[in-house]
Design an enzyme around this catalytic site. Structure first.
Site, mmCIF file in Angstrom:
data_model
loop_
_atom_site.group_PDB
_atom_site.id
_atom_site.type_symbol
_atom_site.label_atom_id
_atom_site.label_comp_id
_atom_site.label_asym_id
_atom_site.label_seq_id
_atom_site.Cartn_x
_atom_site.Cartn_y
_atom_site.Cartn_z
ATOM 1 N N SER A 144 43.178 -11.783 -24.885
ATOM 2 C CA SER A 144 42.548 -10.655 -24.175
ATOM 3 C C SER A 144 41.317 -10.206 -24.813
ATOM 4 O O SER A 144 41.190 -9.257 -25.357
ATOM 5 C CB SER A 144 43.695 -9.679 -24.501
ATOM 6 O OG SER A 144 44.231 -9.403 -25.532
ATOM 7 N N HIS B 195 8.927 -4.900 -5.478
ATOM 8 C CA HIS B 195 9.668 -6.173 -6.283
ATOM 9 C C HIS B 195 10.927 -6.398 -5.801
ATOM 10 O O HIS B 195 11.617 -5.344 -6.136
ATOM 11 C CB HIS B 195 9.140 -6.409 -7.535
ATOM 12 C CG HIS B 195 7.744 -6.904 -7.909
ATOM 13 N ND1 HIS B 195 6.508 -5.898 -7.560
ATOM 14 C CD2 HIS B 195 7.390 -7.987 -8.410
ATOM 15 C CE1 HIS B 195 5.494 -6.446 -7.964
ATOM 16 N NE2 HIS B 195 5.711 -7.815 -8.552
ATOM 17 N N MET C 245 -5.114 -1.828 8.275
ATOM 18 C CA MET C 245 -5.861 -2.270 9.412
ATOM 19 C C MET C 245 -7.505 -2.662 9.362
ATOM 20 O O MET C 245 -7.938 -3.318 9.934
ATOM 21 C CB MET C 245 -5.630 -1.326 10.652
ATOM 22 C CG MET C 245 -4.081 -1.267 10.836
ATOM 23 S SD MET C 245 -3.586 -2.754 11.768
ATOM 24 C CE MET C 245 -4.821 -2.651 13.197
ATOM 25 N N ASP C 246 -8.003 -1.612 8.293
ATOM 26 C CA ASP C 246 -9.496 -1.879 8.258
ATOM 27 C C ASP C 246 -9.777 -3.277 7.638
ATOM 28 O O ASP C 246 -10.795 -3.988 7.603
ATOM 29 C CB ASP C 246 -9.870 -1.029 6.957
ATOM 30 C CG ASP C 246 -9.209 -0.893 5.873
ATOM 31 O OD1 ASP C 246 -7.965 -1.029 5.875
ATOM 32 O OD2 ASP C 246 -9.817 -0.837 4.773
ATOM 33 N N CYS D 170 8.817 3.647 -3.345
ATOM 34 C CA CYS D 170 9.926 2.710 -3.829
ATOM 35 C C CYS D 170 9.244 1.337 -4.233
ATOM 36 O O CYS D 170 8.284 1.133 -3.629
ATOM 37 C CB CYS D 170 11.139 2.462 -2.871
ATOM 38 S SG CYS D 170 11.955 3.838 -2.604
ATOM 39 N N PRO D 171 9.762 0.768 -5.461
ATOM 40 C CA PRO D 171 9.093 -0.431 -5.729
ATOM 41 C C PRO D 171 9.201 -1.323 -4.785
ATOM 42 O O PRO D 171 10.340 -1.628 -3.991
ATOM 43 C CB PRO D 171 9.616 -0.667 -7.061
ATOM 44 C CG PRO D 171 10.888 0.057 -7.157
ATOM 45 C CD PRO D 171 10.782 1.337 -6.329
ATOM 46 N N GLY E 66 1.001 -1.211 -0.042
ATOM 47 C CA GLY E 66 -0.112 -0.055 0.097
ATOM 48 C C GLY E 66 0.763 1.294 0.077
ATOM 49 O O GLY E 66 0.304 2.321 0.271
#
Length: 639
Positions: free
Chosen positions: A550, A122, A175-176, A119-120, A44
């Site tokens: 290289s 996932h 909380m609801d 902020c995401p 949320g």
């Protein structure tokens, strides 16, 4: 009759003007709090920020109309508003109902201004979360009351603490949906408290909220009579900002640029990263150590009597001393350290794993240096706080490693100064940011090992041999003809009375590099060692020929940077794969095709051809002798 109708209007406009001026003055002098919301997926976070914007009256009518229409499209019933849509701006975010990018929003209340970063949640977007947290003063860690403390809750809490955020709010959201059950809330807070203590979070503020319903966001909720703490907004308005850059610390200013508007003015501009400076203060410029006295503190609005942490200013000195971008101006009697080897914590942010030994750009404040990262000492399991063995760092991994830079870096431990202790690593080829880091301390060997000067110089060695040192770096696929051509070139140089030495790829693996295999990391270390040896031989005045596959541009460029300009000559033996494989003198391609030889260049390991070599030869078009003659002609006149 006198018309007085304009009088009240005039007075009213004046009063309105005064009110506006007073409001603007008050707004200008409000303190600023930067905070982030973070936690697991669908806890949320976006909804909470949308609610804060809505309740603080930061939404225009047309935005509100659009929000209500969008809420209906995504399935919100009745008159309810989906506040998350205010923040999730990307189409992909709205379609999936998740946050992908970091969204920054501004709002204010009567007491304070705020910049909040959503902020995401996932795990794959942890790198985005680190970006948002890097400038934050406070973190709101959200927990879904139905799910409790999850892996990402722990990961984000650990990262916030690691980055230096000391103000933490545990917001038990939704909380609801659990009927405002106090017992469930208390259990979540107790669970989080145990974890927080294990990672060093000494204190946090817990509160039960509902971003959707607005419980305990701006006003106290009647649904939680058992909670007697502040609302979220009350806490955000009154919390003391514990910044790592404050006036109580020694003065620091990383120089951003040299300000020269005319010949009569020379100043050094930058953002004060710590402490206070006044005209007359003695300062020291690092890393040179030169000292002077501040004569003026210049800004666009005029000179200042002092400058404090967080202000951008230009300083002028009493003496003409060398100072440029990347230097750090500091209190003369309390300067920061300068070193070229450190221990640091890294948060790996790239899809490709870290390659130990590879050179990256390290950017710290205004300094940019070349840096190599060693294999990690350990990685951290954010669930158990265990230190686990690892050979590399993968995406979102957090580990501790040693870092070496090509020149001294002015720094302070991250715990003391975020600006001079935090850095990023940048891939040299793609310019992508691959890691964020926090310095712990310099390694003792960085202070104990010093360069010992000698009276016989590099120029003396070269003069005695009557030649300019060079590294002739032959690169190409296995079987391209590098060793054969390098041998032919050395024979011709020997006839010309040139002092040479040939370093061959196979030969050095019998001694110097016998401990290395053919993994990508081992190949990088192989070239680093050869580069260091070639550099020493150049210091001795020799012309050094090297014949190595290289395969990676970054490592060839690393060797080039070790030498004075013009002394590294890249020679690409540009033989097509099918021609090199047809020769297969050593039978290596056959084994690689059969799966008996792993990490073979051109088959299951990449070869990155030079983009602009000094010399290019193709042995499918000329013999080795012809190639050698061509190379000698390109090198002439050979001083």
């Amino acid at each position: 009759m006198t018309d007085t109708t304009t009088e009240p209007v005039y007075q009213t406009e004046a009063l309105i003007a005064e009110d506006i001026d007073a409001y603007l003055d008050q707004h200008q002098h409000k303190t600023m709090l930067r905070f982030i919301t973070c936690g697991s997926v669908d806890d949320g976070k976006s909804t909470l920020i949308g609610r804060l914007l809505y309740d603080s009256k930061m939404i225009f009518e047309d935005q509100l109309d659009a929000l209500q229409a969008d809420s209906k499209k995504v399935g919100t019933q009745g008159q309810e508003i989906d506040f998350a849509l205010l923040v999730d701006g990307l189409a992909a975010e709205r379609e999936q109902g998740i946050t992908i990018d970091v969204a920054y929003r501004f709002f204010n209340t009567e007491k304070r201004k705020f910049i909040v970063a959503d902020c995401p949640g996932h795990e794959q977007y942890t790198r985005n979360m680190v970006t948002g947290a890097s400038t934050a003063d406070l973190a709101v860690i959200l927990v879904d009351a139905r799910k409790g403390v999850l892996v990402q809750t722990r990961r984000h809490s650990y990262l916030c603490h690691l980055i230096g955020i000391r103000n933490v709010v545990l917001a038990v959201n939704k909380m609801d949906l659990i009927g405002y059950d106090q017992a469930r809330y208390d259990a979540i807070v107790a669970d989080y408290a145990a974890f927080a203590k294990s990672i060093g979070i000494e204190a946090f503020t817990a509160m039960p909220i509902s971003g959707f319903k607005g419980d305990n966001i701006t006003t106290r909720s009647a649904s939680t009579p058992w909670y007697d703490g502040p609302t979220l907004v009350d806490h955000l308005e009154t919390v003391e900002v514990l910044s790592s850059v404050d006036a109580d610390k020694p003065f620091r200013l990383p120089v951003q640029w040299v300000n020269r508007p005319d010949l009569d003015f020379r100043g050094f501009a930058g953002l004060v990263a710590g402490g206070i400076v006044k005209p007359g203060d003695a300062v020291r410029v690092l890393p040179s150590g030169k000292t002077s006295t501040v004569t003026r503190i210049v800004t666009l609005d005029g000179d200042l009597d002092k400058a404090v942490a967080g202000q951008s200013v230009t300083l002028t000195f009493a003496d003409e001393i060398d100072c440029s971008r990347g230097n750090v101006i500091a209190a003369a009697d309390h300067p920061p350290q300068a070193a070229d080897q450190f221990e640091a914590t890294l948060v790996w942010m790239a899809d490709d794993a870290m390659i130990p030994g590879r050179a990256y750009w390290l950017k710290l404040a205004t300094q940019t240096v070349s840096a190599t990262v060693q294999a990690p000492k350990y990685v951290v399991n954010v669930n158990t706080m265990e230190h686990l063995a690892a050979k590399t760092l993968d995406l979102n991994a957090i580990g501790v490693a040693e870092i070496a830079t090509d020149k001294p870096l002015v720094f302070e431990p991250y715990a003391e100064n975020r600006t001079l202790g935090g850095f990023i690593l940048i891939d040299k080829l793609t310019n992508a940011t691959v890691a964020a880091g926090m310095i712990h301390f310099s390694l003792r060997r960085a202070q104990n090992v010093h360069w010992q000067p000698s009276d016989v110089t590099r120029a003396d060695h070269a003069g005695l041999k009557n030649q300019t040192p060079r590294v002739l770096w032959f690169t190409g696929l296995s079987g391209a003809g590098k060793s054969t051509i390098a041998n032919e070139v050395e024979k011709r140089l020997n006839i010309m009375n040139r002092h040479t030495f040939l370093l061959d790829g196979d030969n050095v693996r019998h001694g110097l590099n016998k401990d290395l295999g053919f993994t990508e990391a081992d190949r990088i270390e192989n070239i680093r060692r050869v580069g260091e040896v070639a550099k020493l031989m150049c210091d001795a005045g020799l012309i050094v020929l090297t014949a190595f596959i290289s395969p990676f541009r970054a490592e060839r460029e690393m060797v080039r940077k070790m030498l004075p300009e013009g002394e590294f000559v890249e020679i690409h033996v540009d033989t097509p794969l099918e021609v090199a494989e047809a020769r297969d003198v050593k039978g290596l391609y056959k084994k690689a095709r059969a799966g008996q030889l792993k990490n073979f260049t051109g088959i299951d390991s990449p070869y990155e051809p030079p983009l602009s070599p000094e010399i290019r030869v193709n042995t499918s078009e000329m013999t080795a002798e012809e190639a050698a003659e061509y190379i000698i002609r390109q090198l002439m006149p050979l001083k």
